[in-house]
Design a protein around this motif. Sequence first.
Motif, short mmCIF file in Angstrom:
data_model
loop_
_atom_site.label_atom_id
_atom_site.label_comp_id
_atom_site.label_asym_id
_atom_site.label_seq_id
_atom_site.Cartn_x
_atom_site.Cartn_y
_atom_site.Cartn_z
N LEU A 1 35.59 56.89 -12.20
CA LEU A 1 35.59 56.98 -13.19
C LEU A 1 37.65 56.88 -13.48
N THR A 2 38.37 57.44 -12.77
CA THR A 2 39.65 57.63 -12.86
C THR A 2 40.87 56.37 -12.77
N VAL A 3 40.25 55.67 -12.10
CA VAL A 3 39.77 54.11 -12.27
C VAL A 3 40.76 53.45 -13.47
N SER A 4 39.25 53.99 -14.31
CA SER A 4 39.35 53.86 -16.09
C SER A 4 40.71 53.99 -16.66
N VAL B 1 32.29 51.70 -15.97
CA VAL B 1 31.58 50.39 -15.22
C VAL B 1 32.81 50.58 -13.76
N HIS B 2 33.70 51.64 -14.50
CA HIS B 2 34.56 52.33 -13.00
C HIS B 2 33.94 53.47 -12.16
N THR C 1 28.82 45.48 -16.20
CA THR C 1 28.46 46.56 -16.23
C THR C 1 28.83 46.66 -14.33
N PRO C 2 29.31 48.17 -13.82
CA PRO C 2 29.51 48.28 -12.73
C PRO C 2 29.68 47.00 -11.83
N SER C 3 28.52 46.36 -11.80
CA SER C 3 28.03 45.69 -10.83
C SER C 3 29.08 44.57 -10.96
N ASN C 4 29.23 44.49 -12.21
CA ASN C 4 30.10 42.92 -11.96
C ASN C 4 31.21 43.34 -12.25
N HIS C 5 31.73 44.58 -12.72
CA HIS C 5 33.69 45.19 -12.33
C HIS C 5 33.91 45.19 -11.67
N ARG C 6 32.46 46.17 -10.57
CA ARG C 6 33.59 46.20 -8.96
C ARG C 6 33.99 44.81 -8.88
N VAL C 7 33.21 43.72 -9.05
CA VAL C 7 33.42 42.53 -8.31
C VAL C 7 35.58 41.98 -8.40
N HIS C 8 35.06 42.09 -9.80
CA HIS C 8 36.77 41.74 -10.23
C HIS C 8 37.31 43.03 -10.02
#
Length: 310
Positions: free
Chosen positions: A140-143, A184-185, A202-209
């Motif tokens: 979450l700190t990545v946000s 999402v992080h 979503t978190p899954s989609n954004h992890r890919v990014h």
Amino acid sequence: MPFSLFGAEKIPFDSLHNIEKNIPNIILWAVPVMLFFTVIEMAVTYYQEKEFYEKKETIGSILVGLGNLVVTAALKVGLLYMCIWIYNLIPWRMELQWWTLIPCYIIYDFFSYWAHRVSHEQRFWWATHIVHHSGEHYNLTVSYRLSWIQHLKIVFFLPVAFMGFHPIIFFVTNQIAVLFQFWVHTEYIRRMPAWIEYIFATPSNHRVHHGSQEKYIDKNFGATFIFWDRIFGTFQPEEEPVIYGVTTNITNKANPFFINFHELTDMVSDVRQAKGFRKKLFYIFGSPVKIAEEKKEMERQQLEKASVAA
């Protein structure tokens, strides 16, 4: 009296202070909530002995986030002044109707997709965004890792302002869009129901990014809605464990100034050393991926020459 959406009265600049007070400071209100969930995630991670956090990187993320709050507060009045100036300039000004937040948000997210995409495809804009990708752990700190110079990207959102949305609507939309990206992080929310995964980032989609693997690089740019990626051919589902960070990770993980400006410093250095105007432009606006590949190839050739000379 018949309802009329367009043709609202101009906003006098001497009422700027009142307008500023009427804009709810959603992000500031949300900070305690964000910190609460971040602490919970940290505690669960520690209890489960997972490697989702790293001390220096977490310190860096928090310091970058605090700096971003200061920069945003300092620029708020100037940005609001600009929005009011645009609002008064155009004849199709919209009344302050809260339901206009919905079309404004969707349109804003469309331009956010393209601003985000350009931020990956051109090095100048990548220098305003790499901060967010420099973490090698996903939590979450990545946000919080938002560049102190990211407000340069306001140019991408000027078309939204010129559509006539009330400045308060524009600012609230911006704040909600930023806050959406907090949740999402995380590694703790895995796949969600298919219809949610199809529509939202979503978190899954954004992890890919945030992945540094070749198949994940420059994918899933959507901030709130992932269907932009599906429409424009940049969607990639999460298929294998993500390796976070950038292709060449930073070493100074806790220094917020280094985190914010290392890419800008490297870009200036490359431009100074480049021969020819075209090459200088390449190091400013070229693809970060192609620039990194070229620099690695140059390093390889230099090593070969050194070994031959030895």
